[in-house]
Scaffold this motif. Structure first.
Motif, PDB file in Angstrom:
ATOM      1  N   GLN A 258       0.837  -1.191   0.000  1.00  0.00           N
ATOM      2  CA  GLN A 258       0.000   0.000   0.000  1.00  0.00           C
ATOM      3  C   GLN A 258       0.883   1.256   0.000  1.00  0.00           C
ATOM      4  OE1 GLN A 258      -3.710  -0.445  -0.083  1.00  0.00           O
ATOM      5  NE2 GLN A 258      -2.490  -2.146  -0.886  1.00  0.00           N
ATOM      6  N   PRO A 259       0.358   2.401  -0.458  1.00  0.00           N
ATOM      7  CA  PRO A 259       1.185   3.617  -0.514  1.00  0.00           C
ATOM      8  C   PRO A 259       1.807   4.001   0.832  1.00  0.00           C
ATOM      9  CG  PRO A 259      -0.822   3.919  -1.777  1.00  0.00           C
ATOM     10  CD  PRO A 259      -0.982   2.610  -1.064  1.00  0.00           C
ATOM     11  N   SER A 260       1.162   3.609   1.920  1.00  0.00           N
ATOM     12  CA  SER A 260       1.689   3.961   3.249  1.00  0.00           C
ATOM     13  C   SER A 260       2.945   3.179   3.619  1.00  0.00           C
ATOM     14  CB  SER A 260       0.604   3.739   4.310  1.00  0.00           C
ATOM     15  OG  SER A 260       0.035   2.442   4.177  1.00  0.00           O
ATOM     16  N   LEU A 261       3.250   2.100   2.888  1.00  0.00           N
ATOM     17  CA  LEU A 261       4.499   1.368   3.115  1.00  0.00           C
ATOM     18  C   LEU A 261       5.598   2.062   2.318  1.00  0.00           C
ATOM     19  CD1 LEU A 261       5.341  -1.293   4.688  1.00  0.00           C
ATOM     20  CD2 LEU A 261       5.512  -2.344   2.429  1.00  0.00           C
ATOM     21  N   ASP A 262       5.897   3.266   2.739  1.00  0.00           N
ATOM     22  CA  ASP A 262       6.805   4.163   2.023  1.00  0.00           C
ATOM     23  C   ASP A 262       8.090   4.301   2.819  1.00  0.00           C
ATOM     24  OD1 ASP A 262       8.098   6.154   0.662  1.00  0.00           O
ATOM     25  OD2 ASP A 262       6.682   7.734   1.204  1.00  0.00           O
ATOM     26  N   VAL A 263       9.197   3.862   2.243  1.00  0.00           N
ATOM     27  CA  VAL A 263      10.451   3.818   2.985  1.00  0.00           C
ATOM     28  C   VAL A 263      10.950   5.212   3.366  1.00  0.00           C
ATOM     29  CG1 VAL A 263      12.022   3.890   0.992  1.00  0.00           C
ATOM     30  CG2 VAL A 263      12.680   2.615   3.050  1.00  0.00           C
ATOM     31  N   THR A 264      10.498   6.248   2.689  1.00  0.00           N
ATOM     32  CA  THR A 264      10.967   7.602   3.002  1.00  0.00           C
ATOM     33  C   THR A 264      10.297   8.188   4.237  1.00  0.00           C
ATOM     34  OG1 THR A 264       9.336   8.672   1.573  1.00  0.00           O
ATOM     35  CG2 THR A 264      11.434   8.053   0.565  1.00  0.00           C
ATOM     36  N   THR A 265       9.160   7.624   4.649  1.00  0.00           N
ATOM     37  CA  THR A 265       8.441   8.171   5.808  1.00  0.00           C
ATOM     38  C   THR A 265       8.227   7.170   6.933  1.00  0.00           C
ATOM     39  OG1 THR A 265       6.281   7.620   4.815  1.00  0.00           O
ATOM     40  CG2 THR A 265       7.198   9.807   4.347  1.00  0.00           C
ATOM     41  N   ILE A 266       8.340   5.884   6.633  1.00  0.00           N
ATOM     42  CA  ILE A 266       7.896   4.880   7.601  1.00  0.00           C
ATOM     43  C   ILE A 266       8.780   4.797   8.840  1.00  0.00           C
ATOM     44  CG2 ILE A 266       9.128   2.876   6.662  1.00  0.00           C
ATOM     45  CD1 ILE A 266       6.358   1.384   7.027  1.00  0.00           C
ATOM     46  N   TRP A 267      10.060   5.175   8.710  1.00  0.00           N
ATOM     47  CA  TRP A 267      10.922   5.142   9.895  1.00  0.00           C
ATOM     48  C   TRP A 267      10.367   6.056  10.980  1.00  0.00           C
ATOM     49  CZ3 TRP A 267      14.217   1.322  10.050  1.00  0.00           C
ATOM     50  CH2 TRP A 267      14.781   0.823   8.865  1.00  0.00           C
ATOM     51  N   GLN A 268       9.971   7.245  10.589  1.00  0.00           N
ATOM     52  CA  GLN A 268       9.461   8.200  11.562  1.00  0.00           C
ATOM     53  C   GLN A 268       8.103   7.781  12.126  1.00  0.00           C
ATOM     54  OE1 GLN A 268      10.536  10.966  13.020  1.00  0.00           O
ATOM     55  NE2 GLN A 268      12.485  11.256  11.991  1.00  0.00           N
ATOM     56  N   THR A 269       7.279   7.164  11.308  1.00  0.00           N
ATOM     57  CA  THR A 269       5.906   6.883  11.734  1.00  0.00           C
ATOM     58  C   THR A 269       5.720   5.539  12.433  1.00  0.00           C
ATOM     59  OG1 THR A 269       5.401   5.970   9.533  1.00  0.00           O
ATOM     60  CG2 THR A 269       4.941   8.313   9.892  1.00  0.00           C
ATOM     61  N   HIS A 270       6.627   4.575  12.195  1.00  0.00           N
ATOM     62  CA  HIS A 270       6.355   3.227  12.697  1.00  0.00           C
ATOM     63  C   HIS A 270       7.472   2.565  13.497  1.00  0.00           C
ATOM     64  CE1 HIS A 270       3.032   3.532   9.830  1.00  0.00           C
ATOM     65  NE2 HIS A 270       2.487   2.497  10.438  1.00  0.00           N
ATOM     66  N   LEU A 271       8.705   3.055  13.433  1.00  0.00           N
ATOM     67  CA  LEU A 271       9.790   2.309  14.056  1.00  0.00           C
ATOM     68  C   LEU A 271       9.574   2.130  15.561  1.00  0.00           C
ATOM     69  CD1 LEU A 271      12.450   0.849  13.652  1.00  0.00           C
ATOM     70  CD2 LEU A 271      13.645   3.005  14.051  1.00  0.00           C
ATOM     71  N   TYR A 272       9.177   3.183  16.248  1.00  0.00           N
ATOM     72  CA  TYR A 272       8.996   3.101  17.701  1.00  0.00           C
ATOM     73  C   TYR A 272       7.522   3.153  18.080  1.00  0.00           C
ATOM     74  CZ  TYR A 272      14.005   3.773  17.678  1.00  0.00           C
ATOM     75  OH  TYR A 272      15.358   3.626  17.439  1.00  0.00           O
ATOM     76  N   ARG A 273       6.687   2.738  17.150  1.00  0.00           N
ATOM     77  CA  ARG A 273       5.239   2.737  17.408  1.00  0.00           C
ATOM     78  C   ARG A 273       4.881   1.657  18.416  1.00  0.00           C
ATOM     79  NH1 ARG A 273       0.544   2.640  12.738  1.00  0.00           N
ATOM     80  NH2 ARG A 273      -1.172   1.978  14.059  1.00  0.00           N
TER      81      ARG A 273
END
Length: 273
Positions: A258-273
């Motif tokens: 899905q578009p939300s699996l975007d490597v340019t943003t996912i570190w900030q949004t999911h790594l420490y979720r």
């Protein structure tokens, strides 16, 4: 296989990854210092500093003296590199065969760690020699081989490295190691690493075969069983994350990015979720 360049076996100068040293280098880079400036101020010995700086890059935190998206997220959330989430990602970058190829570290991870049981320094050394000869026709010296084996084993067996992941346990005084069932990988970590892996291997694909993820190289690097990967994919497909879709109505089963699996943003949004 055609011979290629020599395998880099001594970039770590024989030192295992030491998180306090790597964290210090990362912090200095985040403050805008150059490598030369950091080295001039460092209290580490020259070889120890070189090892820490290269580990910083090979574990995905920096590239050419600049913080990566992963490194920026770590600097903001886990400056001591103490979270297992951080350490799993560092392990992934160290052990990804596509990075720093030919990557002896990746070979050791893929060949030795998925098989629960005993490892010895002698066995690791033999694997390194065989790999160097296979990919480059190079016969490394005993000292170089020992350095490469020591760095790898120390990184996973010692608490000061990535030992808290629980991958290896050293048998006291025997140069023998037990491969353990490691600490669980978080859903957020898996999301980030899947995004990175997808971008590197299938950048123009919106869908891949399910087995390419559940049974493929990424699962092996992360020491995950097929069932565990399926569980993680189920979490990524849930409505509260919606990072992938699973097509399991007819063969061949697929995973759809899905578009939300975007490597340019996912570190900030999911790594420490």
């Amino acid at each position: 296989m055609e011979p290629i360049e020599n395998v880099a076996l001594s970039y770590h100068r024989g030192f295992g990854l030491v998180r306090t040293a790597v964290a210090s280098v990362l912090r200095s880079y985040s403050e805008g210092y150059t490598r030369a400036q950091i080295e001039a101020e460092s209290k580490l010995g020259p070889d120890q500093f070189t090892a820490a700086a290269i580990y910083c890059e090979r574990s995905g935190l920096t590239i050419q003296g600049k913080l990566t998206d992963f490194g920026l997220t770590v600097a903001e959330n886990d400056a001591t590199l103490s979270e297992s989430t951080t350490q799993w990602a560092m392990h992934y970058f160290l052990s990804n065969p596509a990075l720093n190829s030919p990557n002896y570290w990746a070979m050791l991870t893929l060949n030795g760690l998925p098989l629960l049981g005993q490892l010895s320094q002698a066995r690791i050394s033999e694997d390194i020699v065989n790999y160097a000869q296979e990919v480059s026709g190079w016969q490394p010296s005993d000292r170089t081989v020992k350095s490469g084996a020591t760095a790898y084993l120390a990184t996973y067996a010692k608490e000061e490295g990535l030992g808290s992941l629980g991958i290896l346990e050293e048998a006291e005084g025997r140069s023998q190691y037990t491969v353990r069932q490691p600490r669980a990988l978080s859903v957020g970590s898996f999301a980030c690493l899947l995004a990175d892996y997808w971008q590197r291997h299938w950048p123009d694909r919106a869908d891949v075969l399910l087995e390419q993820v559940t049974q493929g190289e990424l699962a092996r690097v992360l020491l995950l069983s097929e069932n565990k990967v399926n569980d993680l994919l189920g979490s990524l497909a849930a409505p509260d994350m919606a990072l992938v879709k699973r097509q399991r109505k007819h063969l061949p089963y697929q995973i759809i990015r899905q578009p939300s699996l975007d490597v340019t943003t996912i570190w900030q949004t999911h790594l420490y979720r």
